[in-house]
Design a protein around this motif. Structure first.
Motif, PDB file in Angstrom:
ATOM      1  N   PHE A  90       0.831  -1.196   0.000  1.00 58.63           N
ATOM      2  CA  PHE A  90       0.000   0.000   0.000  1.00 58.63           C
ATOM      3  C   PHE A  90       0.867   1.247   0.000  1.00 58.63           C
ATOM      4  CE2 PHE A  90      -4.246  -1.562   0.546  1.00 58.63           C
ATOM      5  CZ  PHE A  90      -4.129  -2.765   1.244  1.00 58.63           C
ATOM      6  N   PHE A 104      -4.681   6.146   2.025  1.00 66.06           N
ATOM      7  CA  PHE A 104      -4.091   4.958   1.410  1.00 66.06           C
ATOM      8  C   PHE A 104      -4.613   4.740  -0.008  1.00 66.06           C
ATOM      9  CE2 PHE A 104      -1.721   2.625   4.667  1.00 66.06           C
ATOM     10  CZ  PHE A 104      -2.056   3.347   5.803  1.00 66.06           C
ATOM     11  N   GLY A 105      -3.742   4.165  -0.832  1.00 61.76           N
ATOM     12  CA  GLY A 105      -4.167   3.690  -2.139  1.00 61.76           C
ATOM     13  C   GLY A 105      -4.911   2.373  -1.981  1.00 61.76           C
ATOM     14  N   GLN A 106      -5.330   1.827  -3.124  1.00 63.18           N
ATOM     15  CA  GLN A 106      -6.141   0.608  -3.077  1.00 63.18           C
ATOM     16  C   GLN A 106      -5.297  -0.651  -2.926  1.00 63.18           C
ATOM     17  OE1 GLN A 106      -5.160   2.054  -5.787  1.00 63.18           O
ATOM     18  NE2 GLN A 106      -5.224   0.731  -7.582  1.00 63.18           N
TER      19      GLN A 106
ATOM     20  N   GLY B  41      -9.986  -6.124   0.137  1.00 69.73           N
ATOM     21  CA  GLY B  41      -9.455  -5.681  -1.145  1.00 69.73           C
ATOM     22  C   GLY B  41      -9.262  -4.185  -1.266  1.00 69.73           C
ATOM     23  N   ARG B  42      -9.358  -3.475  -0.157  1.00 66.64           N
ATOM     24  CA  ARG B  42      -9.206  -2.015  -0.194  1.00 66.64           C
ATOM     25  C   ARG B  42      -8.138  -1.567   0.789  1.00 66.64           C
ATOM     26  NH1 ARG B  42     -14.032   0.091  -2.348  1.00 66.64           N
ATOM     27  NH2 ARG B  42     -12.828   1.998  -2.604  1.00 66.64           N
ATOM     28  N   GLY B  43      -7.695  -0.348   0.628  1.00 65.81           N
ATOM     29  CA  GLY B  43      -6.761   0.230   1.576  1.00 65.81           C
ATOM     30  C   GLY B  43      -7.484   0.742   2.814  1.00 65.81           C
ATOM     31  N   PRO B  44      -6.761   0.889   3.917  1.00 67.47           N
ATOM     32  CA  PRO B  44      -7.370   1.442   5.127  1.00 67.47           C
ATOM     33  C   PRO B  44      -7.887   2.857   4.897  1.00 67.47           C
ATOM     34  CG  PRO B  44      -5.253   0.424   5.621  1.00 67.47           C
ATOM     35  CD  PRO B  44      -5.360   0.490   4.140  1.00 67.47           C
ATOM     36  N   VAL B  45      -8.972   3.165   5.591  1.00 66.21           N
ATOM     37  CA  VAL B  45      -9.571   4.498   5.515  1.00 66.21           C
ATOM     38  C   VAL B  45      -9.585   5.092   6.915  1.00 66.21           C
ATOM     39  CG1 VAL B  45     -11.653   5.818   5.004  1.00 66.21           C
ATOM     40  CG2 VAL B  45     -10.986   3.923   3.516  1.00 66.21           C
TER      41      VAL B  45
END
Lengths: 113, 114
Positions: A90, A104-106, B41-45
């Motif tokens: 990431f 953060f990116g995906q 499947g995603r980045g942390p938010v």
């Protein structure tokens, strides 16, 4: 508009190859990071850059090298890939150092076969 | 060495109830603590940041507490909804707070059942 974008999203490659992951942020942030999330889901800092200068380099193998052509980009180069490098990488950015939220990116899922 | 523990790998609750997640740390005196949400499947938010001199912080249905004596943070989601189902990560600055590099806990996977 995507704030932090990484390419590619998926990367499958053979052992011994060299690969790069690109990251761009359009938030005007001063600090960018690379994190690694392994199979056990631990998210660990690898590098951080502030105003194009490396400010900390955690104990990662020197096969990994961050490159920042400008403040909006932080690419990750990996040489001589090993099976243990398989993970999700990431990219992230924050407005500055210290108590700022990270965007953060995906993620890039790297699989070394 | 610094250590962060989120003591539940998974938490299952009924819709409408309050979810409470725990983050404990040792060998550490962080200037602040953050909570993130991560979907598959995603980045942390980013969700919330709380500083060492703050006892509690709120944002809509979210509430975070920070007890520097107990070395613990509690993360609450009130009136939980199925859409709150995700993994929640606690994060602390690696160096105490000056640089922004974060250490993350392993996360707690929250499932809210209708």
């Amino acid at each position: 508009d995507t704030a932090v974008s990484q390419t590619p999203k998926y990367l499958v490659t053979q052992m011994g190859n060299d690969k790069s992951i690109k990251c761009e942020q359009n938030l005007g942030h001063d600090t960018m990071y690379w994190y690694k999330q392994d199979s056990k889901k631990f998210l660990k800092i690898m590098f951080s850059y502030n105003n194009k200068e490396l400010i900390i380099n955690e104990t990662v193998p020197n096969r990994f090298s961050p490159k920042s052509p400008d403040k909006a980009h932080l690419n990750l180069h990996i040489n001589s890939l090993e099976l243990g490098d398989s993970a999700v990488y990431f990219c992230a950015s924050s407005q500055g150092q210290g108590a700022w939220e990270a965007f953060f990116g995906q993620g890039t899922r790297l699989t070394v076969v | 060495s610094q250590k962060i523990e989120q003591n539940s790998e998974a938490l299952n609750i009924q819709e409408g109830k309050t979810a409470t997640l725990t983050c404990n740390y040792t060998n550490y005196s962080p200037a602040y603590l953050q909570w993130y949400r991560q979907d598959p499947g995603r980045g942390p938010v980013f969700l919330l940041l709380i500083r060492e001199n703050e006892k509690e912080k709120r944002k809509e249905r979210l509430k975070v507490t920070f007890d520097t004596t107990l070395k613990q943070s509690l993360f609450h989601i009130t009136a939980s909804q199925p859409a709150d189902s995700a993994t929640y990560l606690c994060a602390l600055p690696t160096d105490g707070g000056s640089q922004g590099n974060l250490i993350f806990g392993k996360g707690t996977k929250l499932s809210v059942k209708p």
